[in-house]
Design a protein around this motif. Structure first.
Motif, PDB file in Angstrom:
ATOM      1  N   LYS A 124       0.824  -1.219   0.000  1.00  0.00           N
ATOM      2  CA  LYS A 124       0.000   0.000   0.000  1.00  0.00           C
ATOM      3  C   LYS A 124       0.860   1.272   0.000  1.00  0.00           C
ATOM      4  N   HIS A 125       2.129   1.146   0.363  1.00  0.00           N
ATOM      5  CA  HIS A 125       3.026   2.305   0.317  1.00  0.00           C
ATOM      6  C   HIS A 125       3.665   2.471  -1.058  1.00  0.00           C
ATOM      7  N   ARG A 126       3.296   1.629  -1.993  1.00  0.00           N
ATOM      8  CA  ARG A 126       3.915   1.676  -3.325  1.00  0.00           C
ATOM      9  C   ARG A 126       2.848   1.830  -4.415  1.00  0.00           C
ATOM     10  N   PRO A 127       2.016   2.899  -4.312  1.00  0.00           N
ATOM     11  CA  PRO A 127       0.923   3.065  -5.273  1.00  0.00           C
ATOM     12  C   PRO A 127       1.432   3.275  -6.695  1.00  0.00           C
ATOM     13  N   TYR A 128       2.692   3.732  -6.841  1.00  0.00           N
ATOM     14  CA  TYR A 128       3.232   3.950  -8.191  1.00  0.00           C
ATOM     15  C   TYR A 128       3.282   2.658  -8.996  1.00  0.00           C
ATOM     16  N   LEU A 129       3.309   1.495  -8.270  1.00  0.00           N
ATOM     17  CA  LEU A 129       3.319   0.217  -8.998  1.00  0.00           C
ATOM     18  C   LEU A 129       2.018   0.020  -9.776  1.00  0.00           C
ATOM     19  N   ASP A 130       0.893   0.519  -9.214  1.00  0.00           N
ATOM     20  CA  ASP A 130      -0.388   0.409  -9.939  1.00  0.00           C
ATOM     21  C   ASP A 130      -0.313   1.193 -11.237  1.00  0.00           C
ATOM     22  N   GLN A 139      -0.798  -0.011 -15.000  1.00  0.00           N
ATOM     23  CA  GLN A 139      -1.865   0.548 -15.850  1.00  0.00           C
ATOM     24  C   GLN A 139      -1.300   1.111 -17.158  1.00  0.00           C
ATOM     25  N   GLU A 140      -0.113   1.705 -17.100  1.00  0.00           N
ATOM     26  CA  GLU A 140       0.447   2.344 -18.302  1.00  0.00           C
ATOM     27  C   GLU A 140       1.338   1.380 -19.100  1.00  0.00           C
ATOM     28  N   GLY A 141       1.363   0.111 -18.699  1.00  0.00           N
ATOM     29  CA  GLY A 141       2.140  -0.886 -19.436  1.00  0.00           C
ATOM     30  C   GLY A 141       3.639  -0.679 -19.322  1.00  0.00           C
ATOM     31  N   LEU A 142       4.068  -0.027 -18.241  1.00  0.00           N
ATOM     32  CA  LEU A 142       5.510   0.234 -18.069  1.00  0.00           C
ATOM     33  C   LEU A 142       6.225  -0.941 -17.415  1.00  0.00           C
ATOM     34  N   ASP A 143       5.528  -2.077 -17.310  1.00  0.00           N
ATOM     35  CA  ASP A 143       6.122  -3.272 -16.698  1.00  0.00           C
ATOM     36  C   ASP A 143       6.374  -4.365 -17.744  1.00  0.00           C
ATOM     37  N   ARG A 144       6.278  -3.998 -19.014  1.00  0.00           N
ATOM     38  CA  ARG A 144       6.342  -5.042 -20.054  1.00  0.00           C
ATOM     39  C   ARG A 144       7.640  -5.032 -20.852  1.00  0.00           C
ATOM     40  N   PRO A 147      15.973   4.706  -0.477  1.00  0.00           N
ATOM     41  CA  PRO A 147      15.257   3.633  -1.170  1.00  0.00           C
ATOM     42  C   PRO A 147      14.010   3.211  -0.404  1.00  0.00           C
ATOM     43  N   MET A 148      13.058   2.586  -1.112  1.00  0.00           N
ATOM     44  CA  MET A 148      11.885   2.019  -0.454  1.00  0.00           C
ATOM     45  C   MET A 148      12.351   1.008   0.593  1.00  0.00           C
ATOM     46  N   PRO A 149      11.816   1.071   1.814  1.00  0.00           N
ATOM     47  CA  PRO A 149      12.276   0.137   2.860  1.00  0.00           C
ATOM     48  C   PRO A 149      11.618  -1.231   2.700  1.00  0.00           C
ATOM     49  N   VAL A 150      11.873  -1.873   1.567  1.00  0.00           N
ATOM     50  CA  VAL A 150      11.294  -3.196   1.298  1.00  0.00           C
ATOM     51  C   VAL A 150      12.384  -4.109   0.756  1.00  0.00           C
ATOM     52  N   ALA A 151      12.163  -5.432   0.882  1.00  0.00           N
ATOM     53  CA  ALA A 151      13.072  -6.395   0.267  1.00  0.00           C
ATOM     54  C   ALA A 151      12.250  -7.480  -0.442  1.00  0.00           C
ATOM     55  N   ASN A 152      11.170  -7.959   0.214  1.00  0.00           N
ATOM     56  CA  ASN A 152      10.240  -8.883  -0.429  1.00  0.00           C
ATOM     57  C   ASN A 152      10.949 -10.080  -1.063  1.00  0.00           C
ATOM     58  N   LYS A 153      11.669 -10.815  -0.242  1.00  0.00           N
ATOM     59  CA  LYS A 153      12.424 -12.007  -0.681  1.00  0.00           C
ATOM     60  C   LYS A 153      13.477 -11.668  -1.742  1.00  0.00           C
ATOM     61  N   HIS A 154      13.995 -10.433  -1.736  1.00  0.00           N
ATOM     62  CA  HIS A 154      15.013 -10.016  -2.700  1.00  0.00           C
ATOM     63  C   HIS A 154      15.949  -9.088  -1.934  1.00  0.00           C
ATOM     64  N   ASP A 171       5.614  14.008  -8.250  1.00  0.00           N
ATOM     65  CA  ASP A 171       6.208  14.902  -9.258  1.00  0.00           C
ATOM     66  C   ASP A 171       5.724  14.538 -10.653  1.00  0.00           C
ATOM     67  N   TYR A 172       5.095  15.458 -11.309  1.00  0.00           N
ATOM     68  CA  TYR A 172       4.714  15.342 -12.720  1.00  0.00           C
ATOM     69  C   TYR A 172       3.770  14.180 -13.024  1.00  0.00           C
ATOM     70  N   ALA A 173       3.125  13.608 -12.015  1.00  0.00           N
ATOM     71  CA  ALA A 173       2.121  12.544 -12.210  1.00  0.00           C
ATOM     72  C   ALA A 173       2.649  11.406 -13.077  1.00  0.00           C
ATOM     73  N   HIS A 174       3.914  11.082 -12.924  1.00  0.00           N
ATOM     74  CA  HIS A 174       4.534   9.983 -13.681  1.00  0.00           C
ATOM     75  C   HIS A 174       5.270   9.113 -12.655  1.00  0.00           C
ATOM     76  N   PRO A 175       5.177   7.781 -12.774  1.00  0.00           N
ATOM     77  CA  PRO A 175       5.749   6.930 -11.717  1.00  0.00           C
ATOM     78  C   PRO A 175       7.263   6.731 -11.803  1.00  0.00           C
ATOM     79  N   ALA A 176       7.929   7.289 -12.825  1.00  0.00           N
ATOM     80  CA  ALA A 176       9.346   6.933 -13.012  1.00  0.00           C
ATOM     81  C   ALA A 176      10.184   8.131 -13.446  1.00  0.00           C
ATOM     82  N   VAL A 177       9.950   9.295 -12.845  1.00  0.00           N
ATOM     83  CA  VAL A 177      10.707  10.493 -13.252  1.00  0.00           C
ATOM     84  C   VAL A 177      12.123  10.416 -12.668  1.00  0.00           C
ATOM     85  N   LYS A 178      13.119  10.596 -13.513  1.00  0.00           N
ATOM     86  CA  LYS A 178      14.507  10.512 -13.056  1.00  0.00           C
ATOM     87  C   LYS A 178      14.932  11.858 -12.445  1.00  0.00           C
TER      88      LYS A 178
END
Ligand code: SAM
Length: 224
Positions: free
Chosen positions: A45-51, A55-60, A108-115, A153-160
């Protein structure tokens, strides 16, 4: 197509348009990732950018063939962790030399999730003869450290971040730069600051409008 001074932005499909645009000194790209957007455990739930990424097909992922050493002097390509083996195999032998460089995230996101904790973003810089990396000794370090941009920032999930893009644009040689997966225009803003001529392609009209606004502001500021 929109022109901002000497810079040109296209709202188009990069796979169709890029081959028609010919040679650029540098190709700088942050293409769609290969990333698992499902799961994530209690931190999901702390990673809404993943949705939004999903949705925008940026995971393909992306078609590696868009990187063509006959159409650029050098290429910078960001790789999500799971893209590294594929991009590395594709680049093998394609350019004269290459380096693997790192953006280390200070928050960084404070997650590891088996990684592992996702504190590193890697990118390849590969170049043909005559297009080797440039800059001061400090610029030529392989690691750049800074915080991520705020997710809103800029309503985009991956702004550098600017720090990362400014460093990369100081490193690439030559005057002309193209980003076929422009997003909100971070490469373009850094290219203008580095005194280069930018061409960008983005197929999402919402992000394309953001890129126009950001690159217009950077161009105005450069001419003040
Ligand atoms: C990882 S994002 C780039 C973000 C960018 N570095 C920034 O800082 O804003 C990749 C972008 O490529 C765009 N894209 C994906 N497939 C595309 C295609 N076939 N043609 C043009 N743009 C595409 C997506 O809409 C997305 O904005």
């Amino acid at each position: 197509m929109v022109r901002i001074g000497p810079h040109t932005l296209y709202c188009a499909d990069a796979y169709r348009l890029r081959p028609q645009l010919g040679f650029f000194d540098a190709e700088v790209m942050d293409p769609p990732y290969v990333i698992r957007t499902a799961g994530g455990g209690s931190f999901r739930k702390h990673r809404p950018y993943l949705d939004q990424i999903q949705q925008e097909g940026l995971d393909r992922g992306f078609d590696h063939k868009i990187i063509n050493p006959l159409l650029c002097g050098s290429v910078v390509v960001f790789c999500h962790n799971d893209q590294l083996p594929g991009v590395s195999a594709y680049l093998n032998g394609l350019f004269h030399r290459f380096a693997l460089c790192v953006w280390r995230k200070l928050t960084p996101m404070p997650v590891a999730n088996k990684h592992y904790v996702p504190e590193l973003e890697l990118y390849f810089h590969a170049w043909n003869r005559g297009y080797h990396p440039e800059g001061s000794l400090a610029d030529l370090k392989r690691v750049v450290e800074c915080r991520s941009r705020a997710l809103k920032d800029y309503a985009h999930p991956a702004v550098k971040p600017d720090e990362v893009m400014n460093k990369i644009l100081r490193n690439v040689s030559g005057r002309t730069v193209i980003d076929p997966f422009m997003g909100t225009g971070s490469t373009g803003v850094a290219a203008i600051r580095a005194g280069k001529i930018f061409t960008g392609i983005e197929h999402n009209p919402k992000h394309f409008q953001t890129a126009i606004a950001r690159i217009s502001a950077a161009w105005e500021q450069a001419n003040r």
